[in-house]
Design a protein around this motif. Structure first.
Motif, PDB file in Angstrom:
ATOM      1  N   PHE A   1       0.826  -1.205   0.000  1.00 14.89           N
ATOM      2  CA  PHE A   1       0.000   0.000   0.000  1.00 14.89           C
ATOM      3  C   PHE A   1       0.858   1.251   0.000  1.00 14.89           C
ATOM      4  CE2 PHE A   1      -3.858   2.290   0.567  1.00 14.89           C
ATOM      5  CZ  PHE A   1      -3.498   3.417   1.274  1.00 14.89           C
ATOM      6  N   LEU A   2       1.877   1.286   0.850  1.00  8.85           N
ATOM      7  CA  LEU A   2       2.729   2.466   0.915  1.00  8.85           C
ATOM      8  C   LEU A   2       3.522   2.635  -0.375  1.00  8.85           C
ATOM      9  CD1 LEU A   2       3.857   2.279   4.625  1.00  8.85           C
ATOM     10  CD2 LEU A   2       2.436   4.034   3.584  1.00  8.85           C
ATOM     11  N   CYS A   3       3.894   1.509  -1.009  1.00 12.10           N
ATOM     12  CA  CYS A   3       4.511   1.620  -2.330  1.00 12.10           C
ATOM     13  C   CYS A   3       3.563   2.329  -3.285  1.00 12.10           C
ATOM     14  CB  CYS A   3       4.835   0.232  -2.884  1.00 12.10           C
ATOM     15  SG  CYS A   3       6.223  -0.602  -2.110  1.00 12.10           S
ATOM     16  N   ALA A   4       2.289   2.012  -3.163  1.00 13.05           N
ATOM     17  CA  ALA A   4       1.304   2.513  -4.110  1.00 13.05           C
ATOM     18  C   ALA A   4       0.953   3.968  -3.928  1.00 13.05           C
ATOM     19  CB  ALA A   4       0.026   1.671  -4.009  1.00 13.05           C
ATOM     20  N   ILE A   5       1.299   4.556  -2.771  1.00 14.01           N
ATOM     21  CA  ILE A   5       0.914   5.937  -2.535  1.00 14.01           C
ATOM     22  C   ILE A   5       2.108   6.873  -2.525  1.00 14.01           C
ATOM     23  CG2 ILE A   5      -1.167   5.336  -1.298  1.00 14.01           C
ATOM     24  CD1 ILE A   5       0.298   5.814   1.300  1.00 14.01           C
ATOM     25  N   VAL A   6       3.247   6.409  -3.015  1.00 16.01           N
ATOM     26  CA  VAL A   6       4.433   7.264  -3.049  1.00 16.01           C
ATOM     27  C   VAL A   6       4.214   8.426  -4.015  1.00 16.01           C
ATOM     28  CG1 VAL A   6       6.844   7.362  -3.733  1.00 16.01           C
ATOM     29  CG2 VAL A   6       5.994   5.408  -2.482  1.00 16.01           C
TER      30      VAL A   6
ATOM     31  N   ILE B   1      -4.749   3.743  -7.082  1.00 15.35           N
ATOM     32  CA  ILE B   1      -5.360   4.303  -5.886  1.00 15.35           C
ATOM     33  C   ILE B   1      -6.185   5.524  -6.256  1.00 15.35           C
ATOM     34  CG2 ILE B   1      -4.934   5.148  -3.543  1.00 15.35           C
ATOM     35  CD1 ILE B   1      -3.783   2.364  -4.079  1.00 15.35           C
ATOM     36  N   THR B   2      -7.421   5.571  -5.799  1.00 16.79           N
ATOM     37  CA  THR B   2      -8.287   6.730  -5.985  1.00 16.79           C
ATOM     38  C   THR B   2      -8.859   7.122  -4.624  1.00 16.79           C
ATOM     39  OG1 THR B   2     -10.343   5.494  -6.325  1.00 16.79           O
ATOM     40  CG2 THR B   2      -8.924   5.825  -8.264  1.00 16.79           C
ATOM     41  N   PRO B   3      -9.567   8.244  -4.546  1.00 21.29           N
ATOM     42  CA  PRO B   3     -10.182   8.596  -3.259  1.00 21.29           C
ATOM     43  C   PRO B   3     -11.175   7.547  -2.763  1.00 21.29           C
ATOM     44  CG  PRO B   3     -10.057  10.535  -4.642  1.00 21.29           C
ATOM     45  CD  PRO B   3      -9.639   9.376  -5.503  1.00 21.29           C
ATOM     46  N   GLU B   4     -11.709   6.732  -3.667  1.00 29.24           N
ATOM     47  CA  GLU B   4     -12.694   5.733  -3.261  1.00 29.24           C
ATOM     48  C   GLU B   4     -12.112   4.341  -3.082  1.00 29.24           C
ATOM     49  OE1 GLU B   4     -13.161   7.664  -6.078  1.00 29.24           O
ATOM     50  OE2 GLU B   4     -14.304   9.185  -4.970  1.00 29.24           O
ATOM     51  N   ARG B   5     -11.060   3.982  -3.842  1.00 30.22           N
ATOM     52  CA  ARG B   5     -10.603   2.600  -3.882  1.00 30.22           C
ATOM     53  C   ARG B   5      -9.093   2.492  -3.717  1.00 30.22           C
ATOM     54  NH1 ARG B   5     -14.553  -0.289  -2.757  1.00 30.22           N
ATOM     55  NH2 ARG B   5     -13.553  -2.145  -3.660  1.00 30.22           N
ATOM     56  N   VAL B   6      -8.685   1.374  -3.125  1.00 26.97           N
ATOM     57  CA  VAL B   6      -7.284   0.969  -3.034  1.00 26.97           C
ATOM     58  C   VAL B   6      -7.198  -0.385  -3.731  1.00 26.97           C
ATOM     59  CG1 VAL B   6      -5.381   0.324  -1.512  1.00 26.97           C
ATOM     60  CG2 VAL B   6      -6.944   2.161  -0.838  1.00 26.97           C
TER      61      VAL B   6
ATOM     62  N   ASN C   1      -5.121  14.567  -6.326  1.00 20.80           N
ATOM     63  CA  ASN C   1      -6.472  14.440  -5.781  1.00 20.80           C
ATOM     64  C   ASN C   1      -7.357  13.442  -6.520  1.00 20.80           C
ATOM     65  OD1 ASN C   1      -5.864  16.465  -3.882  1.00 20.80           O
ATOM     66  ND2 ASN C   1      -6.603  18.074  -5.239  1.00 20.80           N
ATOM     67  N   LYS C   2      -6.812  12.771  -7.559  1.00 20.29           N
ATOM     68  CA  LYS C   2      -7.650  11.888  -8.360  1.00 20.29           C
ATOM     69  C   LYS C   2      -7.162  10.445  -8.413  1.00 20.29           C
ATOM     70  CE  LYS C   2      -9.614  15.459 -11.351  1.00 20.29           C
ATOM     71  NZ  LYS C   2      -9.831  15.891 -12.766  1.00 20.29           N
ATOM     72  N   VAL C   3      -5.889  10.251  -8.743  1.00 21.69           N
ATOM     73  CA  VAL C   3      -5.420   8.871  -8.927  1.00 21.69           C
ATOM     74  C   VAL C   3      -3.911   8.794  -8.745  1.00 21.69           C
ATOM     75  CG1 VAL C   3      -5.230   9.180 -11.416  1.00 21.69           C
ATOM     76  CG2 VAL C   3      -5.403   6.862 -10.479  1.00 21.69           C
ATOM     77  N   ILE C   4      -3.450   7.675  -8.182  1.00 20.42           N
ATOM     78  CA  ILE C   4      -2.026   7.355  -8.072  1.00 20.42           C
ATOM     79  C   ILE C   4      -1.833   5.966  -8.661  1.00 20.42           C
ATOM     80  CG2 ILE C   4      -0.084   7.010  -6.510  1.00 20.42           C
ATOM     81  CD1 ILE C   4      -1.672   8.831  -4.517  1.00 20.42           C
TER      82      ILE C   4
ATOM     83  N   ASP D   1      -8.641  -5.371  -3.549  1.00 17.05           N
ATOM     84  CA  ASP D   1      -9.491  -4.270  -3.977  1.00 17.05           C
ATOM     85  C   ASP D   1     -10.405  -3.897  -2.820  1.00 17.05           C
ATOM     86  OD1 ASP D   1     -10.534  -2.497  -6.161  1.00 17.05           O
ATOM     87  OD2 ASP D   1     -12.378  -3.577  -5.683  1.00 17.05           O
ATOM     88  N   GLY D   2     -10.243  -2.687  -2.299  1.00 16.39           N
ATOM     89  CA  GLY D   2     -11.048  -2.269  -1.162  1.00 16.39           C
ATOM     90  C   GLY D   2     -10.919  -0.780  -0.929  1.00 16.39           C
ATOM     91  N   ASP D   3     -11.322  -0.333   0.280  1.00 18.25           N
ATOM     92  CA  ASP D   3     -11.226   1.082   0.603  1.00 18.25           C
ATOM     93  C   ASP D   3     -10.126   1.294   1.635  1.00 18.25           C
ATOM     94  OD1 ASP D   3     -12.281   0.237   3.035  1.00 18.25           O
ATOM     95  OD2 ASP D   3     -14.321   0.862   2.527  1.00 18.25           O
ATOM     96  N   PHE D   4     -10.140   2.457   2.286  1.00 16.27           N
ATOM     97  CA  PHE D   4      -9.098   2.803   3.249  1.00 16.27           C
ATOM     98  C   PHE D   4      -9.403   2.275   4.654  1.00 16.27           C
ATOM     99  CE2 PHE D   4      -8.380   5.763  -0.151  1.00 16.27           C
ATOM    100  CZ  PHE D   4      -7.006   5.950  -0.174  1.00 16.27           C
ATOM    101  N   GLY D   5     -10.486   1.541   4.820  1.00 12.31           N
ATOM    102  CA  GLY D   5     -10.895   1.101   6.141  1.00 12.31           C
ATOM    103  C   GLY D   5      -9.882   0.226   6.846  1.00 12.31           C
TER     104      GLY D   5
END
Length: 259
Positions: free
Chosen positions: A14-19, A99-104, A83-86, A116-120
């Motif tokens: 996950f952290l790789c995906a949000i760099v 990664i989007t504001p709605e999905r990881v 603010n849209k996609v990583i 495939d899920g959210d930030f929960g």
């Protein structure tokens, strides 16, 4: 696989995906002296005045990961629309994330699996509610929480400005250190003492064509006796290019279910 192993692997991917970071022509940012007479209000105003606006970011990031038992390192390609996609891709597309504001979402060809899920789940893991905006702030050197929405006290600590909420939180504690030259975050910490959980991010910065972005970030996530350390280094990155973000989970992959 044990729950702890799943959690560590998920956190790493996950952290790789949000760099996220910046563009070319870099110069390290150092120095700056604190002003003992500056008000808390002015510190916070300066922090937000120095945030950089941009549309897209792209380039490569070196990620080093350690959990006390094993070490991993990987260089990845990234693309981002603010603010849209990583979007991220390891060499040969072995691992991809979207990664989007709605999905990881990410998939791993070596294991033939995807998530495939959210930030929960990440929020539960770290003991505080996270969303896309908070993740962006964490990785851009901005305060995770909006400092303008509650009252803070300020002090000088180790050559930085230190901010703490005037009203203590019931379930967790937060602490911000801001470097004096550009009022960017030098360290931010979220802890949940009763659960013995802590998330800390430390920063160094670089000047990129007159704009200040992180150069290196160290993220430490600890829970009881377990500690995960992730070091991020940003290289050969560009800002405001036209980008696309292709992503599709291959057929036949097994879904990773995190409970």
């Amino acid at each position: 696989m044990r729950l702890l192993q799943i959690r560590k692997r998920f956190t790493f991917l996950f952290l790789c995906a949000i760099v996220i970071s910046s563009c070319k022509s870099t110069k390290s940012v150092v120095g700056g002296e604190v002003d003992s007479g500056i008000s808390t209000k002015r510190i916070i105003e300066n922090h937000y005045a120095n945030q950089v606006d941009f549309k897209t970011l792209s380039g490569r990031v070196k990620i080093d990961y350690s959990d006390g038992e094993k070490n991993q390192g990987v260089s990845v390609s990234l693309r981002m629309e603010k603010n849209k996609v990583i979007w991220i891709s390891a060499p040969l597309g072995v691992v991809k994330a979207h990664i989007t504001p709605e999905r990881v979402s990410f998939y791993n060809k070596l294991q033939g699996e995807y998530f495939d899920g959210d930030f929960g789940y990440l929020s539960e893991l770290l003991g505080t509610e996270l969303d896309f905006d908070k993740v962006q702030n964490l990785l851009l050197g901005n305060a995770v929480f909006d400092l303008r929405k509650e009252k803070y006290t300020s002090a000088i600590s180790e050559g930085d400005y230190q901010l703490k909420p005037k009203k203590a939180k019931e379930l967790f504690k937060i602490l911000f250190q801001l470097e004096p030259r550009n009022f960017k975050i030098s360290s931010q910490e979220i802890s949940q003492p009763e659960e013995d959980r802590q998330l800390q991010a430390k920063y160094t910065y670089q000047d990129i064509s007159g704009k200040i972005f992180p150069n290196e970030i160290q993220i430490v996530a600890a829970e009881e006796q377990d500690k995960t350390i992730i070091d991020l280094s940003f290289k050969n990155l560009e800002m405001n290019r036209n980008l696309n973000f292709p992503y599709k989970v291959p057929k036949g992959f097994d879904e990773i279910i995190l409970k």
